[in-house]
Design an enzyme around this catalytic site. Structure first.
Site, PDB file in Angstrom:
ATOM      1  N   ASP A  95       0.861  -1.167   0.000  1.00 57.33           N
ATOM      2  CA  ASP A  95       0.000   0.000   0.000  1.00 57.33           C
ATOM      3  C   ASP A  95       0.903   1.224   0.000  1.00 57.33           C
ATOM      4  OD1 ASP A  95      -2.865   1.132   2.012  1.00 57.33           O
ATOM      5  OD2 ASP A  95      -2.249   1.509  -0.068  1.00 57.33           O
ATOM      6  N   GLY A  97       0.689   4.139   1.706  1.00 61.28           N
ATOM      7  CA  GLY A  97       0.997   4.831   2.944  1.00 61.28           C
ATOM      8  C   GLY A  97       0.070   5.979   3.306  1.00 61.28           C
ATOM      9  N   GLY A 219     -11.426   4.031  -0.108  1.00 60.29           N
ATOM     10  CA  GLY A 219     -12.428   4.857   0.553  1.00 60.29           C
ATOM     11  C   GLY A 219     -13.600   4.077   1.105  1.00 60.29           C
ATOM     12  N   ASP A 269      -8.145  -7.836   0.917  1.00 62.81           N
ATOM     13  CA  ASP A 269      -7.178  -7.956   2.021  1.00 62.81           C
ATOM     14  C   ASP A 269      -7.914  -7.581   3.303  1.00 62.81           C
ATOM     15  OD1 ASP A 269      -6.740  -4.747   1.600  1.00 62.81           O
ATOM     16  OD2 ASP A 269      -6.188  -5.409   3.622  1.00 62.81           O
ATOM     17  N   CYS A 307     -12.370 -28.362   8.955  1.00 62.23           N
ATOM     18  CA  CYS A 307     -11.151 -27.718   8.446  1.00 62.23           C
ATOM     19  C   CYS A 307     -10.033 -28.746   8.307  1.00 62.23           C
ATOM     20  CB  CYS A 307     -10.718 -26.607   9.408  1.00 62.23           C
ATOM     21  SG  CYS A 307      -9.226 -25.741   8.876  1.00 62.23           S
ATOM     22  N   CYS A 309      -6.819 -27.930   8.044  1.00 68.85           N
ATOM     23  CA  CYS A 309      -5.516 -27.320   8.310  1.00 68.85           C
ATOM     24  C   CYS A 309      -4.752 -28.129   9.359  1.00 68.85           C
ATOM     25  CB  CYS A 309      -5.682 -25.860   8.746  1.00 68.85           C
ATOM     26  SG  CYS A 309      -5.913 -25.577  10.497  1.00 68.85           S
ATOM     27  N   HIS A 338      -4.633 -20.974  11.750  1.00 69.52           N
ATOM     28  CA  HIS A 338      -5.940 -21.511  11.355  1.00 69.52           C
ATOM     29  C   HIS A 338      -6.796 -20.435  10.669  1.00 69.52           C
ATOM     30  CE1 HIS A 338      -9.936 -23.277  11.415  1.00 69.52           C
ATOM     31  NE2 HIS A 338     -10.327 -22.146  11.962  1.00 69.52           N
TER      32      HIS A 338
HETATM   33  C1  LIG Z   1      -0.453  -3.887   4.788  1.00 71.00           C
HETATM   34  C2  LIG Z   1      -1.730  -3.227   4.318  1.00 71.00           C
HETATM   35  C3  LIG Z   1      -2.721  -2.915   5.238  1.00 71.00           C
HETATM   36  C4  LIG Z   1      -3.908  -2.300   4.799  1.00 71.00           C
HETATM   37  C5  LIG Z   1      -4.094  -2.014   3.445  1.00 71.00           C
HETATM   38  C6  LIG Z   1      -5.371  -1.343   2.966  1.00 71.00           C
HETATM   39  C7  LIG Z   1      -5.487   0.040   3.578  1.00 71.00           C
HETATM   40  C8  LIG Z   1      -6.722   0.790   3.087  1.00 71.00           C
HETATM   41  C9  LIG Z   1      -7.976   0.498   3.650  1.00 71.00           C
HETATM   42  N1  LIG Z   1      -8.281  -0.381   4.626  1.00 71.00           N
HETATM   43  C10 LIG Z   1      -9.632  -0.254   4.829  1.00 71.00           C
HETATM   44  N2  LIG Z   1     -10.162   0.663   3.982  1.00 71.00           N
HETATM   45  C11 LIG Z   1      -9.133   1.167   3.248  1.00 71.00           C
HETATM   46  C12 LIG Z   1      -9.100   2.161   2.254  1.00 71.00           C
HETATM   47  C13 LIG Z   1      -7.843   2.490   1.689  1.00 71.00           C
HETATM   48  C14 LIG Z   1      -7.718   3.527   0.693  1.00 71.00           C
HETATM   49  O1  LIG Z   1      -8.709   4.189   0.302  1.00 71.00           O
HETATM   50  N3  LIG Z   1      -6.505   3.785   0.201  1.00 71.00           N
HETATM   51  C15 LIG Z   1      -5.398   3.099   0.605  1.00 71.00           C
HETATM   52  N4  LIG Z   1      -4.206   3.404   0.046  1.00 71.00           N
HETATM   53  N5  LIG Z   1      -5.451   2.097   1.521  1.00 71.00           N
HETATM   54  C16 LIG Z   1      -6.664   1.798   2.088  1.00 71.00           C
HETATM   55  C17 LIG Z   1      -3.099  -2.306   2.533  1.00 71.00           C
HETATM   56  C18 LIG Z   1      -1.903  -2.912   2.966  1.00 71.00           C
END
Ligand SMILES: Cc1ccc(CCc2c3nc[nH]c3cc3c(=O)[nH]c(N)nc23)cc1
Length: 375
Positions: A95, A97, A219, A269, A307, A309, A338
């Protein structure tokens, strides 16, 4: 120019927007829909890379914000990028940051040029711009990197969301221009626009003009009601190219995976499986189980009888409850292992259900068993 990320659409569900695809990266082929375990500080908490490999994880996430602050991207670059540093030979996504600056850092200031902030670790001053974030992500060497975006809070006024959307598109263009390794690292744009559907459409169309190998939907999962998240999602995905992967950031729980797949999402994720594991809560086909609950003190069944696992084949609920109660580190290792396996296996069953043209049937079957009450 050689593209590091290639997406093949293998099958579209006839009864929903669900899709079955294949994402080819420089570090392996990822079957989609895919769940990506979160490894914020270059580790999926408590799990070794060989354990991630043995449970079938093909791609893990890490984070520009955290790794820039500690240990720093220069060190990781010298270690051979994240792959060398972690000794993980699967795919990695980082991501950009911006989201973490707003959820973790202090004294943030945002301008059209970027964001200045103080580290949540030691109060040191930092600033992220599209250019500086690309340099960090290039040094970390992830296969998929996110453009630097601004994720508006929920709720936010239309004026605020409009300003941040235009900034995010401008920053995406600057990321693309300053990306040093486009042949090895696929850069995804991030669609913002808050709860305003016309702004979501504008964000999608303006990012598509910049032509990215994949698109994230940002978002969302920021505190809005789930029905609103699903509605925004259902409106947004059809505006995205059908032959490019869609990544719904920060989502989600087992039910969110079904709702997201049904609305055309390919990549997910969430910190949920490892986060709840740390307080001894596990995911099972009959819903969540809080292992500290006294009812498990002499329950010699596995966490989840359904499961396959290694944890469910080796240990009982009684033993794992004991470890959690005794604050033994093995306890959270076992619940984490798990829970991540559960999410990966659930997504594998979802992929199989799309292939067998019975996705909505499987969703119904899962919901009936999973329920939504704490056990
Ligand atoms: C290691 C890692 C942790 C978390 C993420 C995603 C984190 C994340 C969001 N998490 C919940 N809602 C989210 C919205 C956004 C978003 O609008 N923009 C970005 N750049 N990241 C988000 C990516 C990588």
């Amino acid at each position: 120019m050689a593209q590091p990320i290639r997406f093949e659409l293998l099958r579209r569900d006839g009864h929903s927007q669900a899709r079955r695809g294949r994402l080819t990266t420089p570090h392996g082929v990822i079957e989609t829909p895919v769940f990506m375990p979160v490894g914020t500080q270059a580790t999926v908490k408590t799990m070794a890379p060989w354990e991630l490999k043995e449970i079938g994880a093909g791609i893990i996430l890490s984070n520009t914000y955290h790794l820039h602050l500690r240990p720093g991207e220069q060190l990781i670059d010298r270690a051979g990028g994240l792959h060398g540093f972690m000794n993980w030979d699967g795919a990695v996504l980082t991501d950009s940051g911006g989201f973490q600056v707003f959820s973790l850092a202090d004294l943030r200031k945002i301008t059209d040029d970027g964001v200045s902030f103080r580290s949540h670790l030691d109060g040191s001053s930092h600033s992220f711009t599209p250019e500086s974030v690309m340099a960090i992500e290039n040094a970390l060497g992830a296969d998929i990197i996110m453009a630097f975006d601004e994720c508006p809070p929920y709720p936010a006024t239309r004026a605020y969301v409009e300003t941040s959307l235009r900034r995010t598109v401008d920053w995406a263009q600057r990321c693309k221009a300053s990306h040093q390794r486009p042949e090895e690292q696929g850069l995804f744009g991030i669609v913002q626009g808050g709860e305003f559907l016309d702004l979501r459409k504008e964000a999608a169309l303006r990012l598509i003009d910049l032509d990215f190998p994949g698109y994230a939907i940002g978002g969302l999962s920021v505190g809005e009601p789930k029905p609103l998240m699903y509605d925004i999602l259902a409106y947004t995905t059809p505006w995205l190219p059908v032959d490019k992967p869609r990544y719904l950031m920060g989502v989600g729980s087992p039910d969110d995976l079904f709702e997201g797949v049904e609305r055309g999402v390919d990549m997910f994720d969430c910190v949920l499986p490892t986060r709840i594991a740390r307080n001894g809560t596990v995911l099972t086909s009959e819903g969540k189980r809080v292992m500290k609950n006294a009812r498990y003190s002499d329950d010699f069944l596995p966490l989840d009888p359904d499961c396959d696992c290694r944890v469910c084949k080796t240990f009982s609920r009684a033993y794992i409850r004991h470890l959690i109660k005794a604050d033994e580190v093995l306890g959270i290792r076992l619940t984490s292992y798990h829970n991540v396996y559960f999410m990966l296996d659930l997504m594998k069953r979802i992929r199989q259900s799309i292939e067998a043209d019975r996705f909505l049937g499987y969703k119904q079957e899962f919901y009936e068993r999973y329920g939504y009450n704490e056990k």
